[in-house]
Design a protein around this motif. Structure first.
Motif, PDB file in Angstrom:
ATOM      1  N   ILE A 116       0.810  -1.215   0.000  1.00  0.00           N
ATOM      2  CA  ILE A 116       0.000   0.000   0.000  1.00  0.00           C
ATOM      3  C   ILE A 116       0.844   1.266   0.000  1.00  0.00           C
ATOM      4  O   ILE A 116       0.382   2.342  -0.402  1.00  0.00           O
ATOM      5  N   THR A 117       2.086   1.168   0.448  1.00  0.00           N
ATOM      6  CA  THR A 117       2.948   2.358   0.500  1.00  0.00           C
ATOM      7  C   THR A 117       3.272   2.902  -0.877  1.00  0.00           C
ATOM      8  O   THR A 117       3.705   4.051  -1.005  1.00  0.00           O
ATOM      9  N   GLU A 118       3.068   2.102  -1.925  1.00  0.00           N
ATOM     10  CA  GLU A 118       3.399   2.514  -3.285  1.00  0.00           C
ATOM     11  C   GLU A 118       2.259   3.277  -3.965  1.00  0.00           C
ATOM     12  O   GLU A 118       2.395   3.688  -5.116  1.00  0.00           O
ATOM     13  N   TYR A 119       1.160   3.491  -3.259  1.00  0.00           N
ATOM     14  CA  TYR A 119      -0.023   4.088  -3.884  1.00  0.00           C
ATOM     15  C   TYR A 119      -0.427   5.378  -3.193  1.00  0.00           C
ATOM     16  O   TYR A 119      -0.180   5.570  -1.999  1.00  0.00           O
ATOM     17  N   GLY A 120      -1.067   6.261  -3.973  1.00  0.00           N
ATOM     18  CA  GLY A 120      -1.611   7.486  -3.432  1.00  0.00           C
ATOM     19  C   GLY A 120      -2.851   7.220  -2.604  1.00  0.00           C
ATOM     20  O   GLY A 120      -3.372   6.100  -2.569  1.00  0.00           O
ATOM     21  N   GLU A 121      -3.358   8.281  -1.972  1.00  0.00           N
ATOM     22  CA  GLU A 121      -4.451   8.130  -1.010  1.00  0.00           C
ATOM     23  C   GLU A 121      -5.702   7.500  -1.618  1.00  0.00           C
ATOM     24  O   GLU A 121      -6.303   6.593  -1.039  1.00  0.00           O
ATOM     25  N   GLU A 122      -6.117   7.944  -2.798  1.00  0.00           N
ATOM     26  CA  GLU A 122      -7.357   7.443  -3.392  1.00  0.00           C
ATOM     27  C   GLU A 122      -7.226   5.984  -3.808  1.00  0.00           C
ATOM     28  O   GLU A 122      -8.113   5.158  -3.539  1.00  0.00           O
ATOM     29  N   ASP A 123      -6.120   5.644  -4.483  1.00  0.00           N
ATOM     30  CA  ASP A 123      -5.911   4.247  -4.881  1.00  0.00           C
ATOM     31  C   ASP A 123      -5.743   3.342  -3.664  1.00  0.00           C
ATOM     32  O   ASP A 123      -6.251   2.210  -3.641  1.00  0.00           O
ATOM     33  N   ALA A 124      -5.042   3.842  -2.646  1.00  0.00           N
ATOM     34  CA  ALA A 124      -4.844   3.045  -1.435  1.00  0.00           C
ATOM     35  C   ALA A 124      -6.187   2.748  -0.769  1.00  0.00           C
ATOM     36  O   ALA A 124      -6.406   1.647  -0.258  1.00  0.00           O
ATOM     37  N   TRP A 125      -7.088   3.715  -0.779  1.00  0.00           N
ATOM     38  CA  TRP A 125      -8.418   3.518  -0.216  1.00  0.00           C
ATOM     39  C   TRP A 125      -9.131   2.378  -0.944  1.00  0.00           C
ATOM     40  O   TRP A 125      -9.714   1.488  -0.321  1.00  0.00           O
ATOM     41  N   ASP A 126      -9.082   2.405  -2.269  1.00  0.00           N
ATOM     42  CA  ASP A 126      -9.726   1.346  -3.054  1.00  0.00           C
ATOM     43  C   ASP A 126      -9.130  -0.023  -2.744  1.00  0.00           C
ATOM     44  O   ASP A 126      -9.853  -1.019  -2.615  1.00  0.00           O
ATOM     45  N   ILE A 127      -7.818  -0.083  -2.639  1.00  0.00           N
ATOM     46  CA  ILE A 127      -7.141  -1.363  -2.405  1.00  0.00           C
ATOM     47  C   ILE A 127      -7.477  -1.895  -1.022  1.00  0.00           C
ATOM     48  O   ILE A 127      -7.775  -3.084  -0.848  1.00  0.00           O
ATOM     49  N   ARG A 128      -7.440  -1.032  -0.012  1.00  0.00           N
ATOM     50  CA  ARG A 128      -7.801  -1.459   1.340  1.00  0.00           C
ATOM     51  C   ARG A 128      -9.228  -1.982   1.381  1.00  0.00           C
ATOM     52  O   ARG A 128      -9.514  -3.037   1.961  1.00  0.00           O
ATOM     53  N   SER A 129     -10.129  -1.239   0.783  1.00  0.00           N
ATOM     54  CA  SER A 129     -11.541  -1.638   0.800  1.00  0.00           C
ATOM     55  C   SER A 129     -11.759  -2.977   0.109  1.00  0.00           C
ATOM     56  O   SER A 129     -12.536  -3.807   0.579  1.00  0.00           O
ATOM     57  N   GLU A 130     -11.061  -3.198  -0.976  1.00  0.00           N
ATOM     58  CA  GLU A 130     -11.260  -4.418  -1.762  1.00  0.00           C
ATOM     59  C   GLU A 130     -10.605  -5.635  -1.127  1.00  0.00           C
ATOM     60  O   GLU A 130     -11.165  -6.739  -1.149  1.00  0.00           O
ATOM     61  N   PHE A 131      -9.433  -5.452  -0.553  1.00  0.00           N
ATOM     62  CA  PHE A 131      -8.629  -6.612  -0.205  1.00  0.00           C
ATOM     63  C   PHE A 131      -8.387  -6.858   1.286  1.00  0.00           C
ATOM     64  O   PHE A 131      -8.244  -8.018   1.680  1.00  0.00           O
ATOM     65  N   PHE A 132      -8.267  -5.809   2.116  1.00  0.00           N
ATOM     66  CA  PHE A 132      -7.802  -6.184   3.453  1.00  0.00           C
ATOM     67  C   PHE A 132      -8.374  -5.420   4.632  1.00  0.00           C
ATOM     68  O   PHE A 132      -7.973  -5.651   5.768  1.00  0.00           O
TER      69      PHE A 132
END
Length: 291
Positions: free
Chosen positions: A80-96
């Motif tokens: 997640i450290t490789e992504y900006g705030e908006e993309d990180a939000w999507d990734i967190r919501s989808e995966f973990f």
């Protein structure tokens, strides 16, 4: 979903698999073994061996799942450290986010599960030893028209402490009390209680409970002899207050480290229980030879 969103998720998941396969993730401990064969080699009461073995297996499952979940969480923290705030939000919501939620509930759930399992097994050991010990636990009904008493956590742990006193296992209870303790609750903004019974803190981003209601002692301004005023409490009166508050989000890296510490405490408690069980059944075998 748009193609860009699908690409984001696929790329993030591929990076996650690389982290997961690369090793070096915490917890570094190995999975607990399922070595329960010796349990049946003792003169248990009817179905005692089956109860102890089954519940020990489930306790082992709980801790092995927690270990796996923490490694997955740690892998996502790196991704997640490789992504900006908006993309990180999507990734967190989808995966973990759900994975983290489950981990944050584990200290409380594991403390209660350990109390339940150790109480049942050591009760069976005490029954094997005999010496006038009765098949009765605090909270059991004693008449046909009485319902079981639902004990509090404190009462259940007091019952367990009394149950294992013959083996002087104070260390087990000390370790058990470190699970879901006050420092853990404070460090996680009481995540388990608030999430279960009110509104818990968010993960990584977002503030909750921006306005809070409280009932406090009523105060008023009283003039002092020098002409200034001070706030003083009015005895017997209370007032309802509304104010801006706010529960900040939990930092995913910080609470990972806190949750990992709780996991290791749970492992130590589990291993202490295995030693306690071994001492107990061996004591029985020294008095009454196994079948």
């Amino acid at each position: 979903m748009t193609n860009d969103h699908n690409t984001l998720l696929r790329t993030a998941f591929d990076a996650y698999l690389v982290q997961l396969d690369g090793g070096g993730l915490e917890p570094s401990e190995s999975y607990l073994p399922y070595d329960f064969e010796q349990i049946r080699c003792h003169p248990w009461r009817t179905l005692g061996a089956e109860m102890v073995e089954n519940e020990l297996r489930e306790m082992t499952n709980i801790l092995n799942y927690w270990l796996k979940a923490l490694r997955r969480w740690g892998a996502w923290n790196k991704v997640i450290t490789e992504y900006g705030e908006e993309d990180a939000w999507d990734i967190r919501s989808e995966f973990f986010e759900a994975l983290v939620h489950q981990c944050l509930l584990q200290p409380s759930a594991t403390r209660d599960a350990l109390t339940f399992v150790v109480t049942n097994s050591m009760h069976q050991v005490r029954l094997m030893l005999g010496n006038g010990y009765l098949d009765h636990l605090a909270g059991d009904p004693v008449t046909h028209d009485q319902r079981p008493i639902n004990l509090t956590r404190r009462d259940k742990e007091k019952r367990l402490s009394d149950l294992i006193k013959p083996w002087r296992q104070a260390q087990f209870m000390t370790t058990l009390h470190q699970l879901d303790d006050t420092p853990y609750r404070e460090a996680t903004s009481d995540y388990r209680n608030r999430s279960s019974h009110a509104i818990g803190p968010r993960l990584a981003i977002g503030t909750t409970r921006t306005v809070v209601r409280s009932v406090e002692p009523f105060t008023e301004f009283t003039k002092k002899s020098d002409g200034t005023y001070e706030r003083t409490r009015v005895a017997g009166r209370m007032s309802v207050c509304y104010a801006f508050g706010g529960t900040p989000p939990l930092d995913m890296v910080e609470v990972f480290a806190i949750n990992l510490k709780q996991f290791r405490c749970a492992r130590a408690c589990y291993e202490s229980y295995r030693r306690l069980l071994s001492v107990g059944v061996n004591e029985v075998s020294s008095v009454r030879p196994a079948f």
